[in-house]
Design a protein around this motif. Structure first.
Motif, PDB file in Angstrom:
ATOM      1  N   GLU A 153       2.371  -4.343  -1.143  1.00  0.00           N
ATOM      2  CA  GLU A 153       2.439  -5.018   0.169  1.00  0.00           C
ATOM      3  C   GLU A 153       3.110  -4.147   1.231  1.00  0.00           C
ATOM      4  O   GLU A 153       2.646  -4.055   2.370  1.00  0.00           O
ATOM      5  N   SER A 154       4.206  -3.479   0.889  1.00  0.00           N
ATOM      6  CA  SER A 154       4.950  -2.752   1.931  1.00  0.00           C
ATOM      7  C   SER A 154       4.299  -1.441   2.345  1.00  0.00           C
ATOM      8  O   SER A 154       4.833  -0.743   3.204  1.00  0.00           O
ATOM      9  N   VAL A 156       1.665  -1.334   4.054  1.00  0.00           N
ATOM     10  CA  VAL A 156       1.169  -1.604   5.423  1.00  0.00           C
ATOM     11  C   VAL A 156       2.064  -2.665   6.058  1.00  0.00           C
ATOM     12  O   VAL A 156       2.254  -3.751   5.483  1.00  0.00           O
ATOM     13  N   GLY A 157       2.641  -2.350   7.223  1.00  0.00           N
ATOM     14  CA  GLY A 157       3.450  -3.351   7.945  1.00  0.00           C
ATOM     15  C   GLY A 157       4.755  -3.686   7.243  1.00  0.00           C
ATOM     16  O   GLY A 157       5.292  -4.787   7.437  1.00  0.00           O
ATOM     17  N   ALA A 158       5.263  -2.769   6.419  1.00  0.00           N
ATOM     18  CA  ALA A 158       6.511  -2.995   5.656  1.00  0.00           C
ATOM     19  C   ALA A 158       6.449  -4.386   4.982  1.00  0.00           C
ATOM     20  O   ALA A 158       5.444  -4.695   4.346  1.00  0.00           O
ATOM     21  N   GLY A 159       7.487  -5.218   5.151  1.00  0.00           N
ATOM     22  CA  GLY A 159       7.523  -6.512   4.444  1.00  0.00           C
ATOM     23  C   GLY A 159       6.593  -7.561   5.026  1.00  0.00           C
ATOM     24  O   GLY A 159       6.416  -8.641   4.428  1.00  0.00           O
ATOM     25  N   LEU A 160       5.981  -7.304   6.181  1.00  0.00           N
ATOM     26  CA  LEU A 160       5.074  -8.315   6.765  1.00  0.00           C
ATOM     27  C   LEU A 160       3.909  -8.585   5.810  1.00  0.00           C
ATOM     28  O   LEU A 160       3.386  -7.644   5.197  1.00  0.00           O
ATOM     29  N   VAL A 162       0.802  -8.501   5.340  1.00  0.00           N
ATOM     30  CA  VAL A 162      -0.465  -8.003   5.893  1.00  0.00           C
ATOM     31  C   VAL A 162      -1.514  -7.880   4.789  1.00  0.00           C
ATOM     32  O   VAL A 162      -2.631  -8.392   4.907  1.00  0.00           O
TER      33      VAL A 162
HETATM   34 NA    NA Z   1       3.211  -5.518   4.372  1.00  0.00          NA
END
Ligand code: NA
Ligand SMILES: NC(=O)C1=CN([C@@H]2O[C@H](COP(=O)(O)OP(=O)(O)OC[C@H]3O[C@@H](n4cnc5c(N)ncnc54)[C@H](OP(=O)(O)O)[C@@H]3O)[C@@H](O)[C@H]2O)C=CC1
Ligand SMILES: N[C@@H](CC=O)C(=O)O
Length: 371
Positions: A153-154, A156-160, A162
């Motif tokens: 997950e992190s 792309v967009g870190a913890g968001l 996405v």
């Molecule tokens: Na993310």
């Protein structure tokens, strides 16, 4: 009374994200061991940086990783030996790759095939050759294989959320037509501070140094400024919607590295010479200002056309992209279901704590799947 379960965790990389992850791991470990049903014990059995490592041949938990790593004189295990060590652990193993190292990324397929699960914010594995992407997901249990699980997950967009959101859209049968937005915490911070909508702003080179100090940049900030970090993220998203993007250099990517600095031998040399080019950036800003606009670094995937692009664009000051703050990312998914009003995700897109949150929540998913 259900038996307690133990899941073994090995961590490579203890920088900004790695340290924040280790702090979140201790919180998670105590929560899981108190959860109802079969309690789960997470046991940290290996920690490694590029120079040293700490682990015990009897798989004893590292109870005080900070001191143990500091006092260690043991070099990191070469990757094949690391795989051997982990595969012999007396239980399921999750490898957490908190590096940006390509060799570590290249080794995911053999780790997965040996049943070792992987969680990581490292983009390299998912955005290098299409062959590596295929090898990873054809070996993984959440791909078409029978090995370990892989979550990123992190990347792309870190913890968001996405990647999980895009997977949900695709898997529930929505037709994703376009993805666009600001995908770099560093680029967002740089342009929001260098050309805020309210006017003023700092020198571009000074903002680059601040972005590095805040932990937003890649280990070498040139990897952000050359556009490749954003290109990697768009490669990942495009592949998730089914486009066979060969590599992050197979589509147009605008670099902000001045020609004269392309030959710098180190990130430090690059940073020390960057102020020589502040005037060029000021011209860019003045040019946009004349039209009542601001400059921002954006990217997009046009799914039906199979086109991906990354670079600078001018935006009206009232545009949501112009109004971003700090290191915020904004990612808009245009789909059949959502029509003209895209599904939008916005928030901090870089920084140790928020990135580690994505890694830790991926670990929770894997631990549940391993039950
Ligand atoms: Na993310
Ligand atoms: N920072 C952020 O906001 C975000 C980061 N990411 C990704 O997270 C990852 C980590 O970023 P960050 O923590 O900022 O980077 P750092 O440079 O702060 O830390 C990297 C760590 O990895 C270690 N390392 C590098 N190569 C190896 C290797 N071959 N074997 C073992 N350890 C190694 C380094 O060791 P040493 O200390 O010895 O150099 C260091 O501990 C990157 O992939 C990045 O792209 C993703 C989203 C956001
Ligand atoms: N350097 C990256 C870190 C997160 O992926 C960024 O600035 O977005």
């Amino acid at each position: 009374m259900p038996l307690p379960r133990q899941v073994f965790i090995a961590v490579i990389g203890a920088g900004g994200v790695g340290k924040a992850f280790l702090a979140q791991l201790s919180h998670l470990a105590s929560n899981l061991s108190r959860s109802p049903g079969a309690p789960t014990y997470l046991s940290l059995i290996l920690l490694s940086t590029s120079k040293k490592s700490v682990y015990h041949s009897d798989y004893k938990s590292l109870s005080n990783w900070e001191a143990e790593l500091q006092n260690s004189t043991t070099p990191p295990l070469p990757l094949p030996q690391l795989a051997d060590y982990l595969v012999k652990a007396p239980g399921k193993v999750v490898l957490v790759d908190n590096t940006s190292n390509q060799d570590v990324a290249d080794s995911y397929p053999p780790f997965l095939k040996k049943g070792i699960s992987i969680v990581t914010p490292n983009k390299k594995a998912f955005s290098s050759t299409y062959q590596l992407w295929t090898d990873i997901f054809s070996g993984a249990a959440n791909g078409t294989g029978t090995g370990g699980y892989v979550f990123h997950e992190s990347s792309v967009g870190a913890g968001l959320p996405v990647i999980s959101t895009l997977k949900d859209l695709v898997e529930t049968g929505d037709d994703v037509r376009k993805i666009e937005g600001v995908f770099s915490g560093t680029m967002s911070f740089l342009f929001n501070s260098f050309q805020p909508v309210s006017g003023g702003g700092g020198k571009f080179s000074a903002e680059v140094k601040t972005a590095k100090e805040k932990g937003f940049t890649e280990p070498d900030p040139r990897d952000d400024l050359n556009g490749l970090d954003v290109a990697r993220k768009l490669t990942i998203l495009a592949r998730l919607v089914g486009l066979k993007i060969e590599s992050p250099t197979s589509f147009p990517v605008q670099s902000l590295i001045p020609k004269e600095l392309e030959s710098c031998s180190s990130g430090d040399e690059f940073l020390s010479r960057l102020p020589e080019f502040d005037n060029e950036m000021e011209e860019l800003k003045a040019d946009a200002e004349k039209e009542g606009k601001v400059v921002r670094f954006v990217g997009s995937v046009d799914v039906p056309k199979g086109e991906v692009k990354v670079g600078l664009e001018k935006f009206d000051k009232s545009h949501p992209i112009a109004a971003l703050k700090g290191s915020d990312n904004i990612i808009a998914f245009y789909t059949k279901r959502y029509g003209d009003n895209p599904l939008i995700i916005q928030g901090a897109g870089a920084g140790g704590e928020v990135t580690a949150m994505g890694v830790t929540s991926d670990l929770i998913k894997v631990v549940r799947l391993l039950q």
